[in-house]
Write a protein that holds these residues in place. Sequence first.
Motif, mmCIF file in Angstrom:
data_model
loop_
_atom_site.group_PDB
_atom_site.id
_atom_site.type_symbol
_atom_site.label_atom_id
_atom_site.label_comp_id
_atom_site.label_asym_id
_atom_site.label_seq_id
_atom_site.Cartn_x
_atom_site.Cartn_y
_atom_site.Cartn_z
ATOM 1 N N ALA A 24 -9.488 -2.678 -1.507
ATOM 2 C CA ALA A 24 -9.203 -3.951 -0.832
ATOM 3 C C ALA A 24 -10.171 -5.025 -1.300
ATOM 4 O O ALA A 24 -11.168 -4.743 -1.962
ATOM 5 C CB ALA A 24 -9.317 -3.761 0.679
ATOM 6 N N ASP A 25 -9.856 -6.275 -0.951
ATOM 7 C CA ASP A 25 -10.787 -7.370 -1.231
ATOM 8 C C ASP A 25 -11.997 -7.250 -0.334
ATOM 9 O O ASP A 25 -13.116 -7.540 -0.728
ATOM 10 C CB ASP A 25 -10.117 -8.719 -0.959
ATOM 11 N N GLY A 62 -14.138 -1.711 -1.943
ATOM 12 C CA GLY A 62 -13.851 -3.142 -1.818
ATOM 13 C C GLY A 62 -14.831 -4.028 -2.566
ATOM 14 O O GLY A 62 -15.962 -3.638 -2.840
ATOM 15 N N VAL A 104 0.860 -1.191 0.000
ATOM 16 C CA VAL A 104 0.000 0.000 0.000
ATOM 17 C C VAL A 104 0.890 1.233 0.000
ATOM 18 O O VAL A 104 1.794 1.344 0.834
ATOM 19 C CB VAL A 104 -0.883 0.073 1.265
ATOM 20 N N CYS A 164 -2.456 -8.509 4.181
ATOM 21 C CA CYS A 164 -2.269 -7.068 4.316
ATOM 22 C C CYS A 164 -3.558 -6.430 4.834
ATOM 23 O O CYS A 164 -4.627 -6.638 4.269
ATOM 24 C CB CYS A 164 -1.897 -6.492 2.956
ATOM 25 N N VAL A 165 -3.439 -5.689 5.926
ATOM 26 C CA VAL A 165 -4.602 -5.006 6.496
ATOM 27 C C VAL A 165 -4.281 -3.527 6.638
ATOM 28 O O VAL A 165 -3.224 -3.163 7.157
ATOM 29 C CB VAL A 165 -4.958 -5.577 7.893
ATOM 30 N N LYS A 215 -6.513 -8.826 1.086
ATOM 31 C CA LYS A 215 -6.258 -7.463 1.563
ATOM 32 C C LYS A 215 -7.536 -6.914 2.196
ATOM 33 O O LYS A 215 -8.607 -6.998 1.610
ATOM 34 C CB LYS A 215 -5.873 -6.610 0.358
ATOM 35 N N VAL A 216 -7.401 -6.386 3.408
ATOM 36 C CA VAL A 216 -8.565 -5.886 4.141
ATOM 37 C C VAL A 216 -8.373 -4.408 4.461
ATOM 38 O O VAL A 216 -7.271 -3.974 4.812
ATOM 39 C CB VAL A 216 -8.756 -6.687 5.454
ATOM 40 N N LEU A 217 -9.443 -3.642 4.333
ATOM 41 C CA LEU A 217 -9.429 -2.239 4.752
ATOM 42 C C LEU A 217 -10.406 -2.089 5.907
ATOM 43 O O LEU A 217 -11.607 -2.332 5.751
ATOM 44 C CB LEU A 217 -9.843 -1.348 3.579
ATOM 45 N N ALA A 236 -5.666 -12.344 6.532
ATOM 46 C CA ALA A 236 -5.245 -11.525 5.385
ATOM 47 C C ALA A 236 -3.756 -11.196 5.450
ATOM 48 O O ALA A 236 -3.207 -11.012 6.534
ATOM 49 C CB ALA A 236 -6.049 -10.238 5.353
ATOM 50 N N ILE A 248 -6.113 2.655 -1.752
ATOM 51 C CA ILE A 248 -6.356 1.714 -0.650
ATOM 52 C C ILE A 248 -7.463 0.703 -0.919
ATOM 53 O O ILE A 248 -8.005 0.133 0.016
ATOM 54 C CB ILE A 248 -6.644 2.438 0.679
ATOM 55 N N SER A 264 -8.635 -5.147 13.202
ATOM 56 C CA SER A 264 -7.542 -5.270 12.226
ATOM 57 C C SER A 264 -6.652 -6.453 12.594
ATOM 58 O O SER A 264 -6.201 -7.203 11.733
ATOM 59 C CB SER A 264 -6.701 -3.992 12.197
#
Lengths: 50, 420
Positions: free
Chosen positions: B323-324, B354, B43, B267-268, B246-248, B265, B321, B258
Amino acid sequence: MSSLLLYLDPGSGSVIVQALIAAFLGAGVFFKSIKLWASQFFGNKTKDEE
Amino acid sequence: MSSGLYSQLTEKRRLIAHEEVQDPRSSPDPVAARILKPSVIPVITYPASWSFRMLQAAAVLTLDIQLKAIEKGMVLKDASAYNIQFAGPNPIFIDTLSFEQWSEGNPWFAYGQFCRHFLAPLALMSYGDVSLHTLWSAYPDGIPLPVATQLLPLKARFSMGLYLHLFLHASQLNATPRGGAKTAKKFSKQELTNLANHLKAIVKKLKPAATPSNWIEYYENDVEQAYQVKKREVISGWLKEQQPGKVLDVGANRGQYSYMAAETAACVIAAEADPTCVDAMWLDMREKKVDRILPICFNAANPEPGIGWMNEERSSVLERIGADSVLALAVTHHLAITYAIPFHRQAEFFFRLGKEAFVEFIPKPDPKVQLLLKTHRNPFDSYSRETFVAAFEKLFDVRRSAVLSDSGRELFWLVRKPGV
């Protein structure tokens, strides 16, 4: 006058200050070493520098 | 490369690693001599999204690299905050081309930039308010020193370091060197080292301003236990099923969820509007050596815009940013009531961010909604579960839903409708 300022190299003032500060820091190191020398000379225990 | 600086810095993950791509002739640029392919940072963030301690860590890293470079007879030719990225909570220097040979006698030409990009904003966030990371949106090339010194309170002048590097510096910006280049001061290696060490000591001494925060102990003091337990259980189960890459996490608070997302995940992004919470998260993640979570300052109602030339020089945070999976836990009522953003516009927002989202609905009788309504006029009459579901169902399919509390708080697992 203010239009002239726009044409000055923005870095030149930073160089002047850098020279002043370098001299200042140099002097700081110089006085610290004198202090250290003096305290050792007069037999005081040397304190740890920060 | 041959000086050993590259290997020293990349081993400690302070400088981004790269590989040399074989044939420069494959470049569209005819004058390319070499092509370097850097490793990928998941990111990209800019200093407008960093909390005080993140910018401070970036400043210390820049100076450490400058010090290492000086040892090897090199210097950093720029000291831009944009040369730093965060891999999880750890700062990493990404501009391999910033190093150049130092010619004996030269000053550190990036010194002015260092003060604008690091020292001035840090001083403002220390003597002023921690939310001043937002100034970066107005001043893409760092805070001009005359601006910073006008904004800083009188007591900042009594800090010797800030006086020298900000106030004295600002007063000399328009001075012309006397005697021209010939009599100009020659700098020694020792003087450059002293300067970087001095800056480092000043930067490390600064503390974030004590800005009152409503959110820092929110979960400990203000949230019912049974509801938290149920919520954790549902989210944990859904995340295991979903397996997002990937999580936001929007409105991450201290990153409670998180951390949970980081179990599955890779990447968070823990996005939180309160910079004090972001600072606390960052410290916590550094301590626990969690390298999958990146905390950022993020106000959903006013995300960091694109800045610079054509507003495209630095892209907006929303472009960076995606995300999935998006977590929007206990945020929709704030957006609806505090910021008067109707549910259908919120649905568009999460749709953009997302592919899937866990979105929580808080009903009107809930004490937290009532608290908000005490100080905010109800912006739209139709605040109800029906309007919420109808708005989100225009863009998403509901895969699952679960009631979380007696007050009727409910979590929805939403999946983007194909072809919308």
